[in-house]
Write an enzyme that holds these catalytic residues in place. Structure first.
Site, PDB file in Angstrom:
ATOM      1  N   GLY A  74     -18.216 -14.145   6.830  1.00 54.17           N
ATOM      2  CA  GLY A  74     -17.940 -15.411   6.152  1.00 54.17           C
ATOM      3  C   GLY A  74     -17.495 -15.183   4.712  1.00 54.17           C
ATOM      4  N   THR A  75     -18.095 -14.209   4.068  1.00 57.92           N
ATOM      5  CA  THR A  75     -17.744 -13.924   2.669  1.00 57.92           C
ATOM      6  C   THR A  75     -16.267 -13.555   2.561  1.00 57.92           C
ATOM      7  OG1 THR A  75     -19.989 -13.160   2.235  1.00 57.92           O
ATOM      8  CG2 THR A  75     -18.286 -12.411   0.709  1.00 57.92           C
ATOM      9  N   ASN A 153     -26.773 -24.030   2.365  1.00 60.09           N
ATOM     10  CA  ASN A 153     -27.628 -23.104   3.106  1.00 60.09           C
ATOM     11  C   ASN A 153     -29.095 -23.196   2.712  1.00 60.09           C
ATOM     12  OD1 ASN A 153     -25.998 -21.986   0.872  1.00 60.09           O
ATOM     13  ND2 ASN A 153     -27.382 -20.244   1.015  1.00 60.09           N
ATOM     14  N   GLN A 181     -22.793 -22.603   7.545  1.00 61.27           N
ATOM     15  CA  GLN A 181     -24.091 -23.094   8.041  1.00 61.27           C
ATOM     16  C   GLN A 181     -23.959 -24.204   9.078  1.00 61.27           C
ATOM     17  OE1 GLN A 181     -27.013 -21.886   7.755  1.00 61.27           O
ATOM     18  NE2 GLN A 181     -26.669 -20.369   6.159  1.00 61.27           N
ATOM     19  N   SER A 201     -19.073 -17.825  10.022  1.00 60.55           N
ATOM     20  CA  SER A 201     -19.647 -16.491  10.203  1.00 60.55           C
ATOM     21  C   SER A 201     -20.436 -16.482  11.511  1.00 60.55           C
ATOM     22  CB  SER A 201     -20.569 -16.182   9.023  1.00 60.55           C
ATOM     23  OG  SER A 201     -21.185 -14.940   9.219  1.00 60.55           O
ATOM     24  N   HIS A 203     -22.818 -14.620  12.690  1.00 62.97           N
ATOM     25  CA  HIS A 203     -24.255 -14.305  12.789  1.00 62.97           C
ATOM     26  C   HIS A 203     -25.158 -15.499  12.510  1.00 62.97           C
ATOM     27  CE1 HIS A 203     -25.676 -13.562   8.507  1.00 62.97           C
ATOM     28  NE2 HIS A 203     -24.372 -13.506   8.300  1.00 62.97           N
ATOM     29  N   THR A 239      -7.544  -2.807  12.545  1.00 60.31           N
ATOM     30  CA  THR A 239      -7.790  -2.920  13.994  1.00 60.31           C
ATOM     31  C   THR A 239      -8.971  -3.858  14.244  1.00 60.31           C
ATOM     32  OG1 THR A 239      -6.940  -0.702  14.283  1.00 60.31           O
ATOM     33  CG2 THR A 239      -8.248  -1.590  16.098  1.00 60.31           C
ATOM     34  N   CYS A 327     -29.485 -14.050   0.517  1.00 58.90           N
ATOM     35  CA  CYS A 327     -28.723 -13.045  -0.216  1.00 58.90           C
ATOM     36  C   CYS A 327     -29.331 -12.786  -1.597  1.00 58.90           C
ATOM     37  CB  CYS A 327     -27.272 -13.480  -0.364  1.00 58.90           C
ATOM     38  SG  CYS A 327     -26.485 -13.779   1.207  1.00 58.90           S
TER      39      CYS A 327
END
Ligand SMILES: Cc1ncc(COP(=O)(O)O)c(C=O)c1O
Length: 386
Positions: A74-75, A153, A181, A201, A203, A239, A327
């Site tokens: 996401g970053t 978040n 989120q 993102s 995850h 790739t 984070c």
């Protein structure tokens, strides 16, 4: 020896990987491990899996598959959107974002300021909400992009993305939303919202860490952040992370299929957790608006307690939660989100975020409600502020 049980209330930090997602990824390592850019059938097979995944992620946000660019996280997606808006509009050096964005946006903003850009940070009120009129007034002729997250978040507060996108369109300014989120908790619709860029993102959606997307609206000028090979139609070289992309696709499909069933259940569990804490423990206040709020998030301040101490006791009982954004955990600086909402440093440092997912159980909520009151009593008994 098996690991002790984990009671997981930190789904805004990361989520349990769905077994269906793991299963979907395995063939990309065991059988279909070719390079999707290769000219032979063995490579084409992998390219076809990527096409499927791209369509699945596109369906989750109501985009065209060609508008989906796979990124490493996401970053990276947010970095790519902001930098692209500046690169494609060289005369425009001003950015607008909310003061409660994730560091993926805020830290980049600080770096860009050192490189000669100007960033306007929009304040939020005590409920964590934005004033859209203030946003409108902050847009200037040299504004390259407005970036406002879909949902915060830390507090779960949801921003009026459709209204902000319409406003930006009326002023001819590009608009990016960090929707990291949102999926699995909110219905996402880039067409109805009218956004130019959107970051996700995997995850946070029961898929692995290290894979994300940037949605870039068809026709929006784009300048890649990562250059090299021609992957992702020249918009993101390197790739492709084939297994993770396939897992992301499967997770997107699962989230879309079960959103209507999952959300009321998650919301009911979150509300039971929140009301259970309020009824068992005094001196607790909620951070952020009750609604509109992500159905899985509860951010609470415990008076005369330090969140770090609460988290330590929770951890000893096998309960995972967090203070502030994951984070920034490890740093004792008060959360920038809660500070922007006018919380005092003590209130902010006494705040714990509980975030649930479709895998959270009634038994986990019962366990937390059974353990937390005594922990707070212990801390208050030993706290000079009690
Ligand atoms: C709102 C928000 N944006 C961006 C990110 C960063 O995503 P990633 O970890 O994929 O880089 C996070 C992760 O916590 C987040 O919560």
């Amino acid at each position: 020896m098996s690991n002790p049980p984990v009671y997981y209330f930190d789904s805004n930090a990361t989520t349990r990987i769905a077994p269906e997602v793991v299963e979907s990824m395995l063939p990309l390592w065991t059988d279909d491990w070719g390079n999707p850019s290769s000219a032979y059938t063995f490579g084409h097979r992998v390219a076809a899996s990527l096409d499927t995944a791209r369509s699945q992620v596109a369906a989750l946000i109501n985009a065209d598959p060609q508008e989906v660019i796979f990124t490493s996280c996401g970053t990276e997606a947010s970095n790519a959107a902001l930098q692209s808006a500046l690169a494609t509009q060289p005369g425009k050096r001003h950015l607008v974002m909310s003061a409660v964005e994730h560091s993926a946006n805020l830290k980049l903003g600080q770096l860009l300021e050192k490189r000669g850009c100007e960033v306007t940070l929009l304040p939020v009120d005590s409920l964590g909400e934005l004033d859209v009129h203030e946003l409108a007034e902050s847009v200037r002729p040299d504004t390259a992009l407005v970036s406002v997250m879909t949902a915060n978040n830390e507090t779960g507060v949801i921003f009026p993305i459709e209204e902000i996108a319409a406003l930006c369109r009326s002023k001819g300014v590009l608009f990016h939303t960090d929707a990291v989120q949102a999926p699995g908790k909110l219905k996402l619709d880039v067409r109805a919202w009218g956004v130019d860029f959107l970051s996700l993102s995997a995850h946070k959606l029961h898929a692995p860490k290290g894979i994300g997307i940037l949605y870039a609206r068809r026709g929006v000028p784009f300048s890649p952040l990562v250059v090299g090979g021609g992957q992702e139609r020249g918009r993101r070289a390197g790739t492709e992370n084939t297994g993770y992309i396939v897992g992301f696709g499967r997770a997107a499909q699962l989230a879309q299929q079960s959103l209507e069933a999952d959300v009321p259940r998650i919301r009911a569990l979150r509300d039971r957790l929140e009301s259970g804490i309020f009824s068992r423990i005094t001196g607790v206040t909620r951070n952020g608006a009750v609604e509109p709020r992500l159905p899985n998030t509860s951010n609470l301040s415990f008076s005369a307690c330090e969140a770090e101490a609460i988290l330590l006791l929770l951890d000893r009982a096998g309960i995972c939660a967090s203070s502030g954004s994951a984070c920034t955990t490890g740093s004792l600086a008060p959360s920038h989100v809660l500070t922007a909402m006018g919380r005092t440093p003590a209130q902010a440092l006494g705040s714990v975020r509980f975030s649930l997912s479709k895998y959270t159980t009634d038994a986990e909520v019962d366990f937390l409600l059974a353990k937390l009151p005594a922990m707070i009593d212990t801390l208050r008994g030993s706290s000079p502020a009690a």
